[in-house]
Write an enzyme that holds these catalytic residues in place. Structure first.
Site, PDB file in Angstrom:
ATOM      1  N   LYS A 175       0.883  -1.177   0.000  1.00  8.17           N
ATOM      2  CA  LYS A 175       0.000   0.000   0.000  1.00  8.17           C
ATOM      3  C   LYS A 175       0.911   1.214   0.000  1.00  8.17           C
ATOM      4  O   LYS A 175       1.392   1.658   1.050  1.00  8.17           O
ATOM      5  CB  LYS A 175      -0.872  -0.028   1.255  1.00  8.17           C
ATOM      6  CG  LYS A 175      -2.222   0.628   1.146  1.00  8.17           C
ATOM      7  CD  LYS A 175      -2.226   2.060   0.700  1.00  8.17           C
ATOM      8  CE  LYS A 175      -2.079   3.062   1.797  1.00  8.17           C
ATOM      9  NZ  LYS A 175      -1.900   4.438   1.315  1.00  8.17           N
ATOM     10  N   GLU A 250       9.143   1.955  10.973  1.00  9.12           N
ATOM     11  CA  GLU A 250      10.208   2.939  10.727  1.00  9.12           C
ATOM     12  C   GLU A 250       9.532   4.298  10.742  1.00  9.12           C
ATOM     13  O   GLU A 250       8.795   4.630   9.813  1.00  9.12           O
ATOM     14  CB  GLU A 250      10.874   2.697   9.361  1.00  9.12           C
ATOM     15  CG  GLU A 250      11.561   1.360   9.215  1.00  9.12           C
ATOM     16  CD  GLU A 250      12.856   1.251   9.990  1.00  9.12           C
ATOM     17  OE1 GLU A 250      13.252   2.233  10.649  1.00  9.12           O
ATOM     18  OE2 GLU A 250      13.465   0.170   9.948  1.00  9.12           O
ATOM     19  N   CYS A 284      13.450  11.161   6.907  1.00  7.34           N
ATOM     20  CA  CYS A 284      13.265  10.765   8.298  1.00  7.34           C
ATOM     21  C   CYS A 284      14.544  10.977   9.095  1.00  7.34           C
ATOM     22  O   CYS A 284      14.501  11.188  10.293  1.00  7.34           O
ATOM     23  CB  CYS A 284      12.826   9.308   8.365  1.00  7.34           C
ATOM     24  SG  CYS A 284      13.909   8.206   7.468  1.00  7.34           S
ATOM     25  N   GLU A 385       8.797  16.812  14.822  1.00  3.77           N
ATOM     26  CA  GLU A 385       9.320  16.628  13.466  1.00  3.77           C
ATOM     27  C   GLU A 385       8.595  17.568  12.497  1.00  3.77           C
ATOM     28  O   GLU A 385       7.374  17.520  12.391  1.00  3.77           O
ATOM     29  CB  GLU A 385       9.108  15.178  13.021  1.00  3.77           C
ATOM     30  CG  GLU A 385       9.747  14.900  11.684  1.00  3.77           C
ATOM     31  CD  GLU A 385       9.512  13.466  11.219  1.00  3.77           C
ATOM     32  OE1 GLU A 385       8.356  13.010  11.241  1.00  3.77           O
ATOM     33  OE2 GLU A 385      10.497  12.817  10.840  1.00  3.77           O
TER      34      GLU A 385
HETATM   35  P1  NAD Z   1       1.947   8.893   7.024  1.00  2.00           P
HETATM   36  O1  NAD Z   1       2.091   8.247   8.347  1.00  2.00           O
HETATM   37  O2  NAD Z   1       0.936   9.956   6.859  1.00  2.00           O
HETATM   38  O3  NAD Z   1       1.598   7.811   5.902  1.00  2.00           O
HETATM   39  C1  NAD Z   1       2.400   6.673   5.691  1.00  2.00           C
HETATM   40  C2  NAD Z   1       1.567   5.586   5.045  1.00  2.00           C
HETATM   41  O4  NAD Z   1       0.597   5.129   5.974  1.00  2.00           O
HETATM   42  C3  NAD Z   1       0.796   6.038   3.810  1.00  2.00           C
HETATM   43  O5  NAD Z   1       0.836   5.018   2.833  1.00  2.00           O
HETATM   44  C4  NAD Z   1      -0.611   6.203   4.351  1.00  2.00           C
HETATM   45  O6  NAD Z   1      -1.615   6.050   3.376  1.00  2.00           O
HETATM   46  C5  NAD Z   1      -0.676   5.080   5.358  1.00  2.00           C
HETATM   47  N1  NAD Z   1      -1.708   5.224   6.398  1.00  2.00           N
HETATM   48  C6  NAD Z   1      -2.288   6.360   6.856  1.00  2.00           C
HETATM   49  N2  NAD Z   1      -3.194   6.064   7.818  1.00  2.00           N
HETATM   50  C7  NAD Z   1      -3.186   4.721   7.984  1.00  2.00           C
HETATM   51  C8  NAD Z   1      -3.874   3.809   8.834  1.00  2.00           C
HETATM   52  N3  NAD Z   1      -4.780   4.229   9.721  1.00  2.00           N
HETATM   53  N4  NAD Z   1      -3.585   2.494   8.745  1.00  2.00           N
HETATM   54  C9  NAD Z   1      -2.653   2.048   7.880  1.00  2.00           C
HETATM   55  N5  NAD Z   1      -1.969   2.867   7.028  1.00  2.00           N
HETATM   56  C10 NAD Z   1      -2.226   4.191   7.090  1.00  2.00           C
HETATM   57  O7  NAD Z   1       3.416   9.385   6.661  1.00  2.00           O
HETATM   58  P2  NAD Z   1       3.843  10.267   5.420  1.00  2.00           P
HETATM   59  O8  NAD Z   1       3.362  11.653   5.705  1.00  2.00           O
HETATM   60  O9  NAD Z   1       3.467   9.613   4.150  1.00  2.00           O
HETATM   61  O10 NAD Z   1       5.430  10.202   5.535  1.00  2.00           O
HETATM   62  C11 NAD Z   1       6.168  11.049   6.333  1.00  2.00           C
HETATM   63  C12 NAD Z   1       6.571  10.373   7.623  1.00  2.00           C
HETATM   64  O11 NAD Z   1       7.279   9.188   7.371  1.00  2.00           O
HETATM   65  C13 NAD Z   1       7.491  11.226   8.454  1.00  2.00           C
HETATM   66  O12 NAD Z   1       7.081  11.252   9.802  1.00  2.00           O
HETATM   67  C14 NAD Z   1       8.828  10.534   8.345  1.00  2.00           C
HETATM   68  O13 NAD Z   1       9.702  10.747   9.393  1.00  2.00           O
HETATM   69  C15 NAD Z   1       8.432   9.113   8.194  1.00  2.00           C
HETATM   70  N6  NAD Z   1       9.496   8.356   7.533  1.00  2.00           N
HETATM   71  C16 NAD Z   1      10.228   7.461   8.260  1.00  2.00           C
HETATM   72  C17 NAD Z   1      11.270   6.765   7.661  1.00  2.00           C
HETATM   73  C18 NAD Z   1      12.091   5.761   8.417  1.00  2.00           C
HETATM   74  O14 NAD Z   1      12.660   4.884   7.796  1.00  2.00           O
HETATM   75  N7  NAD Z   1      12.173   5.833   9.734  1.00  2.00           N
HETATM   76  C19 NAD Z   1      11.547   6.963   6.334  1.00  2.00           C
HETATM   77  C20 NAD Z   1      10.790   7.877   5.622  1.00  2.00           C
HETATM   78  C21 NAD Z   1       9.752   8.551   6.243  1.00  2.00           C
END
Ligand code: NAD
Length: 492
Positions: A175, A250, A284, A385
């Protein structure tokens, strides 16, 4: 207008809902493609395909050596299509073409590394204390793994899950972020060409609260491998707990990049810039807190500010561009709100702090590289963040003070140390509560280097040899060699 479709059981899946999600180009602000707004029926079909492929048929009976060969073939196809895949990522997330092409060209190494590892996972024969027993262990796949990915580096972060889980013999339902699904859909089309059996890798696009939640809760799912924000990560963790699923998370960070007064300042200034302004801070591992020893605080703040002021904002497709737009409209709004928060908290804005006033950038979602000085670690701008090009500079006195400030956050993803002292490098590396520590460098990753968070930055590790065990479970087999069964009322 390009439209992309999901792939389930080796075939493209017609858009059952008839509804499309627009994908906007962050540089032009215009819709450039569409992806299906998936339904729970699509999720059901994808999980059924993955479950069946993992339970019987060619994938379930394939030797690890052959699985490894398929991963090598996939790596060759990624190499062939790298330009195309990278271009799709730039259209979707607005990050620099140089950055995305570099990432996509590096992906084959992950598939080759884990492809090579596939047939080197050995069980053991136990030196049993019961001489009439033969006891051994096997490492078996978990089953269906749901991979949920964010928008900042879609294929790289997917690969960190997929290469290991496939090498381990699992199947996948992906997804991707609703903002950046195009490259994932184009990439998954390569699996059939590489020779993977149908159903091993499937996709369902759509909104997180609909599709992500439905996949996470599905009883046939064995594990959820998630990368994204910490609030979503916690919701995924809770939902997965109801079905006792395996989870890896992550999440975000507020990583300290620490400059001591014995550092090579030319390098340290570049490290500070790379930590926060590369990828417009949408990383991240962004080094969003720059901790500077007080004796060099003024000089470093000035040099970092002067360097950042030279950053070329522009079209992410152009080679000369150094800072591109923010990936999504709501994310730009969030970044601007955090800038306002920092100003209200009394931080000194040394650079930027607004949307650039340039006609050629007016359609894109840009924010100027922004630097705040005189930040204290208690401020929200130092604790939360931002995920944008916003740097907070915080002074410290000595090693103990730097350790205290660096560790004083809920996160623990990464940290940087700039010093000329080997003693200090070791001492600081040991003391920092972070899953990755870089010394005199920043923002380096590799297929062979374990990556993951301490504290609320996540659970589990991706990459490196041990990552394959995150997708395996251990079975212990006991074979009785004795004649007959002794007293059945007593533990053997
Ligand atoms: P997000 O949490 O909004 O979304 C991530 C994914 O989760 C998307 O595919 C989204 O559709 C899905 N999602 C949303 N609600 C959900 C639910 N209730 N159940 C299951 N899936 C759901 O994050 P984002 O805004 O897309 O990405 C940015 C974030 O990702 C930042 O906080 C960043 O730090 C983090 N990030 C972490 C790493 C790492 O490896 N630690 C790497 C890249 C990004």
């Amino acid at each position: 207008m390009q439209q992309f479709l999901n792939i389930v059981n080796g075939e493209t899946l017609a858009n059952g809902s008839g509804r499309w999600i627009d994908s906007e180009d962050p540089f032009t602000g215009k819709v450039w493609s569409q992806i299906p707004q998936g339904t729970t029926q699509d999720a059901e079909a994808a999980i059924a395909a993955a479950f069946d492929a993992g339970s019987s048929g060619p994938w379930a009976s394939m030797t690890p050596t052959v699985r490894g060969k398929l991963l090598h073939r996939l790596a060759d196809l990624i190499e062939r299509d790298a330009e195309k895949l990278a271009t799709l990522e730039v259209r979707d997330n607005g990050k620099l073409r140089a950055e995305m092409l570099g990432q996509v060209r590096y992906l084959p190494e992950y598939y080759r590394y884990f492809g090579g590892l596939a047939d080197k996972i050995e069980g053991g024969v136990l030196p049993s204390d019961k001489p009439d027993m033969f006891t051994y262990t096997r490492h078996e796949p978990l089953g269906v793994v749901v991979c949920i990915t964010p928008w900042n580096s879609p294929l790289l972060l997917l690969t960190w899950k997929l290469a290991a889980l496939l090498a381990a013999g699992n199947t996948a339902v992906i997804k991707p972020s609703e903002f950046t699904s195009a490259s994932t859909l184009a990439f998954v089309a390569l699996f059939k060409e590489a020779g993977f059996p149908n159903g091993v890798v499937n996709t369902v696009t759509g909104y997180g609260h609909e599709i992500g939640a439905a996949l996470t809760e599905h009883p046939k799912v064995a594990k959820v491998a998630f990368t994204g924000g910490d609030a979503t990560g916690k919701a995924v963790y809770q939902a997965a707990a109801k079905g006792m699923k395996h989870v890896s998370l992550e999440l975000g960070g507020k990583s300290p990049n620490i400059i001591f007064d014995d550092a090579n300042l030319d390098d340290a200034v570049k490290g500070a810039i790379s930590g926060i302004f590369a990828a417009s801070g949408q990383s991240c591992i962004a080094g969003s807190r720059l901790l500077v020893q007080r004796s060099i605080y003024k000089e470093v703040a000035q040099r970092v500010t002067e360097f950042a002021a030279t950053a070329q904002l522009g079209n992410p497709m152009d080679e000369a561009t150094q800072v591109g737009p923010i990936t999504t409209r709501p994310q730009r709004q969030k970044v601007l709100e955090y800038i306002a928060v920092a100003k209200d908290e009394g931080a000194t804005c040394l650079l930027g702090g607004k949307v650039p006033d340039r006609a050629d950038l007016a359609d894109g979602w840009f924010v100027e590289p922004t630097i705040f000085g005189d930040v204290t670690n208690a401020m929200r701008i130092a604790q939360e963040e931002v995920f944008g090009p916003v740097l907070s500079i915080i002074p410290f006195e000595d090693e103990e003070d730097a350790i205290r400030i660096a560790n004083d956050t809920i996160y623990g993803l990464a940290a940087g140390i700039w010093t000329g002292s080997i003693r200090r490098a070791f001492k600081m590396s040991n003391a920092l509560r972070a899953g990755t520590v870089w010394v005199n460098t920043y923002r380096a990753v590799s297929f062979m280097a374990p990556f993951g968070g301490y504290k609320q930055s996540g659970l589990g590790r991706e990459n490196g040899q041990d990552a394959i065990y995150e997708f395996l479970q251990t079975k212990c087999v006991w074979i009785n060699l004795a004649e007959g069964v002794p007293n059945p009322f007593v533990l053997r």
